[in-house]
Design a protein around this motif. Structure first.
Motif, PDB file in Angstrom:
ATOM      1  N   SER A  19       0.685  -1.410   0.144  1.00  0.00           N
ATOM      2  CA  SER A  19      -0.104  -0.109   0.555  1.00  0.00           C
ATOM      3  C   SER A  19       1.378   1.055  -0.418  1.00  0.00           C
ATOM      4  N   LYS A  20       0.070   2.631  -0.066  1.00  0.00           N
ATOM      5  CA  LYS A  20       0.478   3.755  -0.297  1.00  0.00           C
ATOM      6  C   LYS A  20       1.518   4.148   1.326  1.00  0.00           C
ATOM      7  N   MET A  21       1.828   5.435   1.032  1.00  0.00           N
ATOM      8  CA  MET A  21       2.607   6.001   2.405  1.00  0.00           C
ATOM      9  C   MET A  21       1.943   6.148   3.403  1.00  0.00           C
ATOM     10  N   PHE A  22       0.836   6.316   3.024  1.00  0.00           N
ATOM     11  CA  PHE A  22      -0.030   7.297   4.281  1.00  0.00           C
ATOM     12  C   PHE A  22      -1.536   6.488   4.362  1.00  0.00           C
ATOM     13  N   CYS A  23      -1.751   6.283   3.055  1.00  0.00           N
ATOM     14  CA  CYS A  23      -2.968   5.670   3.238  1.00  0.00           C
ATOM     15  C   CYS A  23      -3.223   4.156   3.359  1.00  0.00           C
ATOM     16  N   SER A  24      -4.367   3.420   2.691  1.00  0.00           N
ATOM     17  CA  SER A  24      -4.337   1.951   2.191  1.00  0.00           C
ATOM     18  C   SER A  24      -4.276   1.604   0.775  1.00  0.00           C
ATOM     19  N   CYS A  25      -4.269   2.480  -0.199  1.00  0.00           N
ATOM     20  CA  CYS A  25      -5.047   2.700  -1.418  1.00  0.00           C
ATOM     21  C   CYS A  25      -3.458   1.163  -2.143  1.00  0.00           C
ATOM     22  N   PRO A  26      -3.363   0.760  -3.116  1.00  0.00           N
ATOM     23  CA  PRO A  26      -2.382  -0.313  -3.276  1.00  0.00           C
ATOM     24  C   PRO A  26      -1.492   0.610  -4.321  1.00  0.00           C
ATOM     25  N   SER A  36      -6.375   3.811  -7.997  1.00  0.00           N
ATOM     26  CA  SER A  36      -5.882   3.855  -7.348  1.00  0.00           C
ATOM     27  C   SER A  36      -5.325   4.533  -6.136  1.00  0.00           C
ATOM     28  N   ILE A  37      -6.473   5.783  -5.939  1.00  0.00           N
ATOM     29  CA  ILE A  37      -6.861   6.840  -4.981  1.00  0.00           C
ATOM     30  C   ILE A  37      -8.129   7.297  -3.965  1.00  0.00           C
ATOM     31  N   CYS A  38      -7.590   7.761  -2.597  1.00  0.00           N
ATOM     32  CA  CYS A  38      -8.855   8.197  -1.917  1.00  0.00           C
ATOM     33  C   CYS A  38      -8.567   9.027  -1.334  1.00  0.00           C
ATOM     34  N   PRO A  39      -9.400   9.368  -0.896  1.00  0.00           N
ATOM     35  CA  PRO A  39      -9.485  10.964   0.293  1.00  0.00           C
ATOM     36  C   PRO A  39      -7.978  11.147   0.652  1.00  0.00           C
ATOM     37  N   VAL A  40      -7.303  10.531   1.253  1.00  0.00           N
ATOM     38  CA  VAL A  40      -5.948  10.467   1.684  1.00  0.00           C
ATOM     39  C   VAL A  40      -4.897  11.355   0.744  1.00  0.00           C
ATOM     40  N   CYS A  41      -4.642  10.241  -0.113  1.00  0.00           N
ATOM     41  CA  CYS A  41      -3.707  10.251  -1.206  1.00  0.00           C
ATOM     42  C   CYS A  41      -3.904  11.522  -2.453  1.00  0.00           C
ATOM     43  N   THR A  42      -5.767  12.195  -2.199  1.00  0.00           N
ATOM     44  CA  THR A  42      -5.677  13.181  -3.570  1.00  0.00           C
ATOM     45  C   THR A  42      -5.768  14.502  -2.219  1.00  0.00           C
TER      46      THR A  42
HETATM   47 ZN    ZN Z   1      -4.648   6.758  -0.793  1.00  0.00          ZN
END
Ligand code: ZN
Ligand code: ADP
Ligand code: MG
Length: 480
Positions: A19-26, A36-42
């Motif tokens: 997963s990414k550095m600060f969220c659970s996206c692959p 592969s995005i979510c509110p954290v990485c965007t």
């Molecule tokens: Zn994310």
């Protein structure tokens, strides 16, 4: 006027994590853009980062493998900047307390250009961990942005300005890549952007202590491009300096097709990144014991492995270096070498035949159909003369193509080497009978012509005769 070349490298390496550095996206590569995005990485307002422990652990391992000091206390910081690739308008990175400080890379041997390099340690300033930013894609009338890469764990490895040639830069980078691969930290595939490198170069009059104005080179997409770009930049700076010109601090891009660099931007006034401690993440502490435990998990360093191959398997230093250049290749060889009494011959086959075929087929050692067991079996069959080296190549080609076991191929095609006297004798007799002129030459003292007969017998036997047995028999017949 002679100039000294001063080079410092800033290398970014993506860490292989689920997963990414600060969220659970692959943290995967090659997906459809923005999937592969979510509110954290965007960067939605109000979201909270959760650190990826695996990425931190791998950064520390990278540091230990490069001989870095691991401070007991580290923290993340915010680096403010305004650009679409970072929608939060800040990047979480590390400023004054990175995970790894100092360290060194040992370089030696032949450089990319084939010249011998002076053995040397290139020191690293630091390795810190940050989040990668989104990827911008520029089209003719608009630009697009892909956030899949935003938030992927990224190490920045900064070297001291101690590199003094394109060869040394190349050696530093290949060694670094090797270490990352050995430790399973990253595959460092430059084509996939897993390893990216900015090169800082300056020249100074030979012997002068003070550094000259540095130029930063970007857009370097392969090790070969880096090597070329450095040499071209050294020449460009030298031409300017020799004609009395002055350099200005600037960032240049490299065009590998045209083999020239172009001006990207003149260094703006010092950035104000307004670094400050990331308030949403606590500082991170490592005890001496944590570090000791990680040290126990470390893989064998490539340099140590190469030494072991020399001492245990009798390889030359050069062969050991070629084989350990890639961890998977080294493991493949190591597995095979344990199953043969002729590891040196195995090394020759791996280096000359296997590597050539891999490169022709444009595949990696992981994709090869020949198991290391079968490779060892092939070498065993050759070393005990079940088949000749020449037949071995035919068998190898089929193994490479089909993945079949060597004994199966030899059996199917009836390739077992003939050392059997009567059969060889008939071929020997035939070759002598058919070549009276060469017989005459032999009798008048040109004994080297015996190789011609050996060749004829090998041809008659379709390569199956044992060349040593053939030579012996020919000699006794011709001398009679
Ligand atoms: Zn994310
Ligand atoms: P900046 O402030 O421009 O980022 P840094 O001092 O952080 O510069 O150094 C960035 C990289 O440039 C480092 O790898 C460093 O070794 C290298 N470097 C610094 N000064 C020089 C110079 N005069 N010539 C070549 N490389 C340099
Ligand atoms: Mg800097």
């Amino acid at each position: 006027m002679k100039y000294d070349v001063v080079i410092g490298l800033e290398v970014h390496v993506q860490i292989k994590t689920k997963s990414k550095m600060f969220c659970s996206c692959p943290a995967s590569f090659g997906e459809e853009p923005n999937t592969s995005i979510c509110p954290v990485c965007t960067g939605y307002p109000g979201v909270m980062p959760v650190p990826n422990y695996e990425a931190i652990k791998k950064t520390i391992i990278a540091g230990i493998m490069c001989g870095c000091e691991i401070p007991e206390l580290s923290k993340f910081d915010r680096k403010s900047y305004f650009y679409p690739d970072m929608p939060k308008n800040y990047q979480i990175t590390q400023y004054d307390l990175p995970f790894c400080q100092r360290g060194e890379i040992h370089i030696f041997g032949k450089g990319f250009s084939g010249n011998m390099m002076e053995e040397k340690y290139i020191h690293m300033t630091r390795i810190h961990l940050e989040e990668d930013v989104a990827k911008s894609v520029h089209f003719s009338t608009f630009s697009g942005i892909d956030y899949n890469r935003a938030g992927v764990p990224l190490m920045e490895i900064v070297s001291e300005p101690e590199i003094s040639s394109a060869d040394e830069a190349y050696a530093y980078l290949t060694t670094l890549k090797q270490i990352m691969q050995y430790a399973g930290i990253s595959d460092c595939d430059m084509e996939k952007g897993q390893m990216r490198c900015d090169v800082n170069i300056s020249l100074k009059p030979s012997g002068q202590i003070e550094f000259g104005t540095k130029i930063e080179l970007k857009n370097l997409n392969s090790f070969r491009a880096i090597h070329r770009a450095i040499n071209s930049e050294i020449e460009r700076q030298q031409d300017i300096l020799l004609s009395g010109g002055k350099l200005q601090q600037e960032t240049r891009g490299w065009n590998d097709d045209r083999m020239t660099s172009y001006l990207m931007r003149v260094k703006e006034s010092a950035h104000d990144y307004r670094y400050f401690p990331e308030p949403d993440l606590t500082p991170i502490c490592f005890s001496k014991e944590d570090i000791e435990n990680l040290k126990k998990e470390l893989p064998e360093l490539p340099e140590i492995k190469a030494k072991r191959f020399v001492s245990d398997y009798g390889l030359t230093e050069y062969d050991a270096a070629v084989i350990t250049s890639e961890k998977n290749l080294a493991d493949y060889f190591d597995d095979g070498a344990k199953k043969t009494s002729a590891p040196k011959i195995l090394a020759n086959w791996v280096i000359s035949e296997l590597l050539r075929e891999l490169s022709n087929a444009n595949i990696s050692i992981n994709e090869v159909k020949i198991s290391s067991d079968d490779m060892a079996k092939l070498v065993n069959m050759i070393s005990i003369n079940t088949i000749s080296g020449k037949i071995g190549k035919t068998v190898f080609a089929e193994m490479f193509e089909t993945g079949k076991a060597p004994e199966e191929i030899v059996r199917e095609k009836g390739l077992v080497q003939v050392s059997d006297e009567p059969e060889i004798e008939s071929f020997v007799a035939k070759s002598i009978q058919e070549n009276p002129m060469q017989v005459e030459q032999y009798k008048t003292g040109k004994t080297a012509v015996i190789q011609y007969f050996v060749g004829q017998v090998m041809k008659l036997s379709k390569g199956k005769a044992n060349p040593q047995a053939v030579q012996k028999m020919l000699k006794s017949k011709l001398d009679a």
